[in-house]
Design a protein around this motif. Structure first.
Motif, PDB file in Angstrom:
ATOM      1  N   GLU A 275       7.649   4.282   6.116  1.00 51.90           N
ATOM      2  CA  GLU A 275       6.216   4.253   5.842  1.00 51.90           C
ATOM      3  C   GLU A 275       5.914   4.735   4.422  1.00 51.90           C
ATOM      4  O   GLU A 275       5.018   4.205   3.755  1.00 51.90           O
ATOM      5  CB  GLU A 275       5.463   5.102   6.868  1.00 51.90           C
ATOM      6  CG  GLU A 275       5.449   4.476   8.245  1.00 51.90           C
ATOM      7  CD  GLU A 275       4.823   5.373   9.296  1.00 51.90           C
ATOM      8  OE1 GLU A 275       4.481   6.538   8.993  1.00 51.90           O
ATOM      9  OE2 GLU A 275       4.682   4.902  10.433  1.00 51.90           O
ATOM     10  N   GLY A 276       6.653   5.730   3.963  1.00 50.77           N
ATOM     11  CA  GLY A 276       6.476   6.218   2.596  1.00 50.77           C
ATOM     12  C   GLY A 276       6.812   5.149   1.569  1.00 50.77           C
ATOM     13  O   GLY A 276       6.090   4.976   0.576  1.00 50.77           O
TER      14      GLY A 276
ATOM     15  N   LYS B 152       6.687   1.943   2.068  1.00 53.24           N
ATOM     16  CA  LYS B 152       5.663   0.904   2.198  1.00 53.24           C
ATOM     17  C   LYS B 152       4.391   1.313   1.447  1.00 53.24           C
ATOM     18  O   LYS B 152       3.808   0.516   0.707  1.00 53.24           O
ATOM     19  CB  LYS B 152       5.353   0.675   3.675  1.00 53.24           C
ATOM     20  CG  LYS B 152       4.364  -0.427   3.936  1.00 53.24           C
ATOM     21  CD  LYS B 152       4.154  -0.588   5.437  1.00 53.24           C
ATOM     22  CE  LYS B 152       3.082  -1.613   5.738  1.00 53.24           C
ATOM     23  NZ  LYS B 152       2.839  -1.724   7.179  1.00 53.24           N
ATOM     24  N   ARG B 153       3.974   2.574   1.585  1.00 51.02           N
ATOM     25  CA  ARG B 153       2.778   3.060   0.878  1.00 51.02           C
ATOM     26  C   ARG B 153       2.996   3.068  -0.633  1.00 51.02           C
ATOM     27  O   ARG B 153       2.098   2.731  -1.403  1.00 51.02           O
ATOM     28  CB  ARG B 153       2.427   4.468   1.349  1.00 51.02           C
ATOM     29  CG  ARG B 153       1.616   4.465   2.601  1.00 51.02           C
ATOM     30  CD  ARG B 153       1.087   5.856   2.911  1.00 51.02           C
ATOM     31  NE  ARG B 153       1.626   6.196   4.222  1.00 51.02           N
ATOM     32  CZ  ARG B 153       2.334   7.274   4.502  1.00 51.02           C
ATOM     33  NH1 ARG B 153       2.566   8.172   3.589  1.00 51.02           N
ATOM     34  NH2 ARG B 153       2.779   7.463   5.702  1.00 51.02           N
ATOM     35  N   PHE B 154       4.214   3.429  -1.058  1.00 53.26           N
ATOM     36  CA  PHE B 154       4.513   3.465  -2.492  1.00 53.26           C
ATOM     37  C   PHE B 154       4.458   2.064  -3.077  1.00 53.26           C
ATOM     38  O   PHE B 154       3.879   1.850  -4.160  1.00 53.26           O
ATOM     39  CB  PHE B 154       5.882   4.090  -2.729  1.00 53.26           C
ATOM     40  CG  PHE B 154       6.259   4.165  -4.183  1.00 53.26           C
ATOM     41  CD1 PHE B 154       5.662   5.100  -5.016  1.00 53.26           C
ATOM     42  CD2 PHE B 154       7.200   3.291  -4.725  1.00 53.26           C
ATOM     43  CE1 PHE B 154       6.003   5.166  -6.355  1.00 53.26           C
ATOM     44  CE2 PHE B 154       7.540   3.362  -6.050  1.00 53.26           C
ATOM     45  CZ  PHE B 154       6.946   4.297  -6.871  1.00 53.26           C
ATOM     46  N   LYS B 155       5.032   1.092  -2.379  1.00 52.45           N
ATOM     47  CA  LYS B 155       4.984  -0.290  -2.850  1.00 52.45           C
ATOM     48  C   LYS B 155       3.549  -0.798  -2.930  1.00 52.45           C
ATOM     49  O   LYS B 155       3.165  -1.475  -3.862  1.00 52.45           O
ATOM     50  CB  LYS B 155       5.824  -1.201  -1.958  1.00 52.45           C
ATOM     51  CG  LYS B 155       7.314  -1.035  -2.149  1.00 52.45           C
ATOM     52  CD  LYS B 155       8.078  -1.995  -1.262  1.00 52.45           C
ATOM     53  CE  LYS B 155       9.562  -1.842  -1.461  1.00 52.45           C
ATOM     54  NZ  LYS B 155      10.334  -2.779  -0.603  1.00 52.45           N
ATOM     55  N   LYS B 156       2.745  -0.450  -1.920  1.00 57.49           N
ATOM     56  CA  LYS B 156       1.346  -0.855  -1.918  1.00 57.49           C
ATOM     57  C   LYS B 156       0.603  -0.202  -3.087  1.00 57.49           C
ATOM     58  O   LYS B 156      -0.207  -0.844  -3.754  1.00 57.49           O
ATOM     59  CB  LYS B 156       0.702  -0.476  -0.595  1.00 57.49           C
ATOM     60  CG  LYS B 156      -0.725  -0.950  -0.442  1.00 57.49           C
ATOM     61  CD  LYS B 156      -1.278  -0.582   0.931  1.00 57.49           C
ATOM     62  CE  LYS B 156      -2.722  -1.047   1.056  1.00 57.49           C
ATOM     63  NZ  LYS B 156      -3.277  -0.671   2.365  1.00 57.49           N
ATOM     64  N   PHE B 157       0.872   1.053  -3.354  1.00 55.51           N
ATOM     65  CA  PHE B 157       0.241   1.765  -4.458  1.00 55.51           C
ATOM     66  C   PHE B 157       0.617   1.166  -5.806  1.00 55.51           C
ATOM     67  O   PHE B 157      -0.234   1.037  -6.689  1.00 55.51           O
ATOM     68  CB  PHE B 157       0.637   3.254  -4.406  1.00 55.51           C
ATOM     69  CG  PHE B 157       0.098   4.058  -5.539  1.00 55.51           C
ATOM     70  CD1 PHE B 157      -1.228   4.440  -5.572  1.00 55.51           C
ATOM     71  CD2 PHE B 157       0.928   4.442  -6.582  1.00 55.51           C
ATOM     72  CE1 PHE B 157      -1.722   5.206  -6.607  1.00 55.51           C
ATOM     73  CE2 PHE B 157       0.442   5.196  -7.631  1.00 55.51           C
ATOM     74  CZ  PHE B 157      -0.898   5.574  -7.649  1.00 55.51           C
TER      75      PHE B 157
END
Length: 93
Positions: free
Chosen positions: A82-83, A85-90
């Motif tokens: 999840e981390g 995934k959030r980093f890629k989205k950011f």
């Protein structure tokens, strides 16, 4: 007295395989050596490669139907996924 204890424990560890062979010990416990090896908890790397299974194990742990080292390993793999995934989205990837 301390020397006698040390000698006794040392002799016990050395003579244990002679007194109770591994084959006989497995028969007494009811588990084969391969069953004990397969019962080891799967690692974080395994769950990182299988995220769906990690989420399933995490859900089972939350319900209380699963316990042990796999719960922590699966939870760690889910948190890391999840981390990422959030980093890629950011980052906009």
């Amino acid at each position: 007295m301390l020397v006698s204890l040390i000698i006794g424990f040392g002799a016990g560890f050395v003579l244990r395989p002679v007194i109770v062979p591994v084959n006989q010990m497995a028969a007494v416990t009811g588990l084969s050596p391969t069953a004990r090896a397969s019962a080891a908890p799967r690692g974080t790397q395994y769950f990182a490669a299988h995220p769906d299974e990690a989420r399933q194990v995490t859900a089972q742990c939350a319900e209380g139907t699963a316990r042990g080292g796999e719960c922590a390993n699966a939870e760690q793999a889910v948190i890391e996924a999840e981390g990422r995934k959030r980093f890629k989205k950011f980052m906009g990837n």
